[in-house]
Design an enzyme around this catalytic site. Structure first.
Site, PDB file in Angstrom:
ATOM      1  N   GLY A  65       0.822  -1.221   0.000  1.00  0.00           N
ATOM      2  CA  GLY A  65       0.000   0.000   0.000  1.00  0.00           C
ATOM      3  C   GLY A  65       0.843   1.253   0.000  1.00  0.00           C
ATOM      4  CG  ASN A  66      -0.337   4.619  -1.621  1.00  0.00           C
ATOM      5  OD1 ASN A  66      -1.041   5.475  -1.109  1.00  0.00           O
ATOM      6  ND2 ASN A  66      -0.744   3.903  -2.663  1.00  0.00           N
ATOM      7  NE  ARG A  67       5.118   6.859   4.578  1.00  0.00           N
ATOM      8  CZ  ARG A  67       5.281   6.280   5.755  1.00  0.00           C
ATOM      9  NH1 ARG A  67       4.335   6.341   6.662  1.00  0.00           N
ATOM     10  NH2 ARG A  67       6.390   5.636   6.014  1.00  0.00           N
ATOM     11  CB  SER A  68      -2.677   8.264  -0.610  1.00  0.00           C
ATOM     12  OG  SER A  68      -3.700   9.169  -0.894  1.00  0.00           O
TER      13      SER A  68
END
Ligand code: CTP
Length: 416
Positions: A208-211
């Site tokens: 995943g990512n931090r958005s």
């Protein structure tokens, strides 16, 4: 609706007066300045704008127990600008003038819009006061970044009055009146993707990512407020952002926003394309995973002690934005992307943004710097707008809502 507007010292007089005018578009506004505020703008100005008497002291109107009655009878309290000194006094629970006593008596939503020099905003005492106010349920708006009093620039600037009024009124489910809000997207269908995609590794893990989805949701809210029919494709939003979406949907009847929840890039792609087929504008604000695991076993991958990690083979995901820009699901459709960049040895944030703008072929790319606390998860943002050739066509900074409105301003110019 009864709105109390607390005004403390600091920041330009035009902004204080405009805050009053924006709120007055939605209800009866009573201005309560501190004595320091009256050094900058006189009581007659506030009385003329609000049409209500202005008092500062607890000893005015003693028989009416004004210092308690005003707070108890309010539907919304906004303090703009809120100085560092005033926030410290509010945290301490002081009750030495009409504004502080009113705050202690109020049981409605309370919004503070701080304004001060960057050093004061960054000071641990102020940070701790802001954290305490937020813990107590006060909605503290992030200050904008830009020119401050004197020659200084940086975070600490009072946000645009219309943004303060909009954010505060959203808490009591009352969008700004049409006279203040532009309705230039009326009759337009727009699709906005927000959040970050997750690519499953197995049933319990993902890439995943931090958005957080904050900027995408601000875009959806701004478009809905400007009259558009909005589809928000939401990928794994942070919890507080999900709550924000619910509050927009709660205002049904006034704002048209439907939400499609997705997890992976494949789901996001089908949802965006399905809604995009009938849209005038598609904005890809989501942070999309570039790669996904080639295989996703149905059972949890087990660790075999001493054998080290099993390699994960990755496949490239389709570039949804580039596809949309090159195919155009509908003639004349405006396609907008974001470019989250850190900059590196091979080029600056803007260099990478320009290359991306040319590669993707979108009509507009909003380039923003991320990393080191910038961009992800914060309430403010700073973007440079590029056209499809990489030319700079605009810039915006401030709350994510202010940036969203700047993006829509640029989109409106491109609509046929
Ligand atoms: N995007 C997309 N599909 C992808 C990757 C990105 O639609 N598979 C979109 C994003 O929604 C954003 C824009 O492309 O609007 C730029 O995303 P970004 O992550 O900054 O760029 P990438 O294309 O992933 O390039 P890189 O990771 O090399 O910076």
């Amino acid at each position: 609706m009864r709105i109390l507007l607390g005004v403390t010292g600091g920041s330009p007089r035009t902004r204080r007066s405009s805050c009053c005018a924006c709120c007055a578009s939605r209800g009866a506004v009573r201005v309560i300045p501190t004595s320091a505020a009256l050094e900058f703008v006189g009581a007659p100005t506030f009385e003329a704008l609000s049409g209500e008497p202005v008092s500062t002291e607890v000893f005015d109107d003693v028989p009416g127990v004004q210092h308690v009655a005003l707070g108890k009878g309010a539907d919304l309290v906004i303090v703009a600008p809120a100085t560092a000194d005033f926030m410290a006094r509010a945290v301490a629970g002081l009750a030495d003038d009409l504004l502080t006593t009113t705050l202690l008596a109020a049981r409605c939503p309370v919004v503070f819009a701080p304004a001060m020099h960057t050093e004061m905003w960054d000071h641990p005492a102020t940070r701790s006061n802001v954290a305490t106010l937020r813990e107590r349920g006060v909605h503290v708006i992030e200050p904008a970044s830009g020119r401050l009093t004197g020659t200084d620039t940086g975070p600490g600037r009072l946000p645009e009055p219309v943004d303060i009024a909009r954010e505060a009124l959203a808490l009591v489910d009352a969008p700004l009146a049409g006279s203040v809000e532009t309705q230039d997207l009326t009759g337009r269908r727009v699709v906005v993707s927000a959040g970050g995609t997750r690519e499953p590794i197995d049933p319990v893990r993902f890439i995943g990512n931090r958005s957080s989805g904050r900027q995408g949701v601000a875009l959806a809210q701004a478009a809905a407020a400007r009259g558009a029919d909005v589809t928000l494709v939401a990928a794994n939003l942070a919890q507080d952002v999900t709550d924000q979406v619910e509050s927009v949907r709660g205002a049904a009847g006034r704002l048209a926003c439907s939400v499609v929840r997705v997890e992976s890039t494949a789901e996001l792609r089908s949802a965006v394309r399905a809604a995009g087929a009938a849209a005038d504008v598609v904005v890809m604000a989501a942070a999309v995973a570039d790669f996904r695991p080639a295989a996703t076993p149905g059972a949890k991958i087990k660790k075999v002690p001493g054998q080290g990690p099993a390699p994960i083979e990755l496949l490239e995901n389709p570039d949804i934005l580039a596809e949309l820009a090159h195919e155009r699901l509908r003639p004349g459709q405006v396609v907008v992307g974001f470019a989250a960049e850190t900059g590196d040895a091979s080029g600056s944030v803007l260099d990478h943004g320009r290359t991306k703008a040319r590669r993707k072929g979108a009509d507009l790319i909003a380039v923003n710097a991320v990393g080191s606390g910038r961009g992800f998860g914060t309430d403010s943002n700073e973007v440079t707008l590029l056209d499809g050739t990489g030319e700079v066509v605009g810039a915006a900074s401030g709350t994510k809502r202010a940036v969203a409105d700047a993006v829509w301003d640029a989109v409106v110019k491109l609509l046929p």
